[in-house]
Design a protein around this motif. Structure first.
Motif, PDB file in Angstrom:
ATOM      1  N   VAL A 134      17.243   3.962-110.586  1.00  0.00           N
ATOM      2  CA  VAL A 134      18.172   3.531-109.733  1.00  0.00           C
ATOM      3  C   VAL A 134      17.450   3.205-108.317  1.00  0.00           C
ATOM      4  N   ARG A 135      16.827   4.654-107.882  1.00  0.00           N
ATOM      5  CA  ARG A 135      16.530   4.655-106.521  1.00  0.00           C
ATOM      6  C   ARG A 135      14.903   5.186-106.584  1.00  0.00           C
ATOM      7  N   ASN A 136      14.339   4.933-107.711  1.00  0.00           N
ATOM      8  CA  ASN A 136      12.830   5.194-107.643  1.00  0.00           C
ATOM      9  C   ASN A 136      12.258   3.916-108.541  1.00  0.00           C
ATOM     10  N   ALA A 137      10.975   3.785-108.219  1.00  0.00           N
ATOM     11  CA  ALA A 137      10.393   2.649-109.138  1.00  0.00           C
ATOM     12  C   ALA A 137       8.925   2.895-109.189  1.00  0.00           C
ATOM     13  N   ASN A 138       8.233   2.482-110.277  1.00  0.00           N
ATOM     14  CA  ASN A 138       6.929   2.621-110.714  1.00  0.00           C
ATOM     15  C   ASN A 138       6.405   1.232-111.132  1.00  0.00           C
ATOM     16  N   GLY A 139       6.096   0.280-110.525  1.00  0.00           N
ATOM     17  CA  GLY A 139       5.894  -1.042-110.993  1.00  0.00           C
ATOM     18  C   GLY A 139       4.543  -1.406-110.906  1.00  0.00           C
ATOM     19  N   LYS A 144       5.364  -1.551-103.060  1.00  0.00           N
ATOM     20  CA  LYS A 144       5.633  -0.278-103.629  1.00  0.00           C
ATOM     21  C   LYS A 144       6.922   0.065-102.992  1.00  0.00           C
ATOM     22  N   LEU A 145       8.002   0.859-103.669  1.00  0.00           N
ATOM     23  CA  LEU A 145       9.091   1.012-103.258  1.00  0.00           C
ATOM     24  C   LEU A 145       8.782   2.652-102.453  1.00  0.00           C
ATOM     25  N   GLU A 146       9.249   2.535-101.063  1.00  0.00           N
ATOM     26  CA  GLU A 146       9.045   3.938-100.297  1.00  0.00           C
ATOM     27  C   GLU A 146      10.428   4.570-100.535  1.00  0.00           C
ATOM     28  N   VAL A 155      13.215   0.441 -98.448  1.00  0.00           N
ATOM     29  CA  VAL A 155      11.871  -0.019 -97.785  1.00  0.00           C
ATOM     30  C   VAL A 155      10.930   0.104 -98.873  1.00  0.00           C
ATOM     31  N   TYR A 156      10.074  -1.078 -98.501  1.00  0.00           N
ATOM     32  CA  TYR A 156       8.966  -1.440 -99.342  1.00  0.00           C
ATOM     33  C   TYR A 156       7.759  -1.515 -98.518  1.00  0.00           C
ATOM     34  N   VAL A 157       6.610  -1.014 -99.114  1.00  0.00           N
ATOM     35  CA  VAL A 157       5.140  -0.913 -98.495  1.00  0.00           C
ATOM     36  C   VAL A 157       4.267  -1.855 -99.401  1.00  0.00           C
TER      37      VAL A 157
END
Length: 474
Positions: A134-139, A144-146, A155-157
């Motif tokens: 829900v609060r973390n991602a690895n796509g 990238k999800l910061e 926040v994305y970078v």
């Protein structure tokens, strides 16, 4: 909207809404029930691990699991097989003419990362479960999800190694996504250049925003219809003055509610003209759309509505609770407030329960609501999508309790009918039944309106989901 920045599907849509290669570079039908996808090579997840066929098999099976909200996209799939590290085959239960449209919205996850963090299955949305994902991602996506704090800030970078950078040559390095619930604060943030894009500017402020030379108002027709759902399945409502029976099971009561709502007044006074009154729950260009039904919604007629209530055995009306979001659709709470007043005039006293979408949607997916507002878009551009989710008895968003074995059989048949004429006739037959029986009360089709800095070039997405890899700053 959050995940599409971070994850990719096997196929994607371009800004013209056409199907284009994503993590699959090509696909072909081996036979009517077998699709072979050739996967893109040298793609890595954000943590550096390789993307391959095992991740595809894992992701599709995960999307088919019991707690998934994505089953409606993939219910035609029987199995997924690995041919080699970069080739997979999807075997369907029968021919599926819209499989590519469905796969657009199924994102590929890293099998090893998911197993490491205990997210082999999706969160149980009905029970308001929260998992690591829900609060973390690895796509594999463009960003990238910061950090992610739902309803506060995401926040994305930029992902400098994204495989799609040559096709989508954007120059966005960082995205800060911040919900601002107060309308005045939201507009002030835009006018002061604190934010560059507002996807839901208050309609009453559009003219003022458009007068600023450094700002642009962008709009297009949205693939989303707003409507009211009624629980027609239960023998007794949860929050009503009527005991021992369910007034919503009487089609005359449903028609009374429909006729009591002055949708033109809502359009002019609440939506500032930026909506289209609806007679169906879909709009063009969705396959199955019928302009005759959509343009000829039942007329506003409160006198006839009161007569229908009396005929149904409720001459004095009744009380019921209306569950409504206050932060999901354009002027959602204001629309619900207007509906409360309109239904009150025919004797239906409505108690409004307005709350954030994070609390509203679990009532629907948990089938714990009598009367509710919902909006629905059709990312597959086909009626089968809404049938699966809202009209099949097992539909994961079917809080109406509507459905019969006969209707279910027709919906299931659509999934594998390859002949377009035969399929369209079956779709029309289902819509004819739905329009007549009114388990949902259509309100209007939304318009997408964004307000943005004039330095920002970004295509307006009909699904109201800005994709920042389509964007560029001048």
């Amino acid at each position: 909207m959050a995940t599409i920045q971070v994850y990719d599907g096997l196929v994607m849509r371009n800004p013209e809404m056409e199907i284009v290669p994503g993590l699959a570079v090509s696909w072909t039908n081996i036979d009517p029930n077998t699709w072979e996808f050739r996967l893109r090579e040298n793609v890595r997840f954000h943590d550096g691990s390789d993307f391959d066929a095992d991740d595809v098999i894992f992701s599709i099976n995960r999307a088919l699991s019991e707690t998934s909200q994505m089953q409606g996209y993939l219910n035609s799939i029987e199995t997924v097989k690995k041919v080699d590290d970069h080739t997979v085959r999807l075997i369907t239960k029968g021919p599926n003419p819209i499989l590519l449209d469905q796969l657009v919205n199924v994102f590929m996850m890293d099998k090893e990362w998911s197993e490491e963090h205990g997210v082999e299955r999706p969160q149980n949305f009905k029970d308001q479960e929260e998992t690591f994902a829900v609060r973390n991602a690895n796509g594999t996506g463009a960003f990238k999800l910061e950090s992610r704090e739902p309803d506060i800030e995401t926040v994305y970078v930029r992902n400098p190694d994204w495989w799609g950078s040559e096709t989508y040559d954007h120059n966005i390095d960082r995205v800060v996504w911040r919900p601002i619930s107060n309308l005045a604060t939201r507009v002030a943030a835009l006018l002061s250049n604190e934010v560059d894009l507002v996807i839901d500017p208050p309609l009453q402020d559009l003219a003022r925003i458009d007068n600023y030379p450094e700002l642009n108002v962008l709009s297009t027709s949205q693939i989303r219809t707003i409507f009211l759902g009624l629980d027609v399945g239960r023998d007794e409502l949860r929050n009503s003055s009527v005991t021992g029976e369910n007034p919503f099971q009487d089609v005359r009561v449903r028609e009374a509610i429909y006729r009591a709502i002055n949708i033109i007044a809502i359009r002019e006074k609440i939506m500032r003209g930026l909506s289209m009154p609806a007679g169906m729950l879909i709009e063009p260009p969705i396959n199955g759309y019928n302009a005759d039904w959509d343009n000829n919604r039942l007329e506003y007629d409160p006198e006839r509505a009161a007569e229908l209530l009396q005929e149904a055995g409720y001459p004095d009306g009744f009380t019921v609770r209306l569950d409504c979001p206050n932060d999901r659709y354009i002027n959602d709470e204001a629309i619900c407030q207007a509906v409360v007043g309109m239904l009150g005039r025919i004797g239906i006293q409505v108690n409004l329960n307005s709350q954030p979408k994070s609390k509203h949607f679990p009532l629907i997916t948990g089938r714990d609501t009598d009367f509710y507002m919902l909006g629905w878009g059709i990312p597959t551009m086909d009626s089968g999508f809404i049938f699966d989710y809202l009209f099949h008895s097992d539909g994961s968003w079917n809080a109406s309790g509507y459905g019969t074995p006969q209707l279910n059989a027709k919906i299931e048949k659509i999934r594998s009918v390859i002949d377009k004429e035969e399929r369209d006739l079956l779709i029309a037959e289902i819509w004819e039944q739905i329009v007549a029986e009114m388990p949902y009360i259509p309100l209007h089709h939304q318009m997408v309106t964004w307000a943005a800095s004039s330095d920002l070039n970004i295509p307006v997405e009909p699904n109201n989901m800005p994709r920042f890899y389509w964007a560029n700053f001048n």
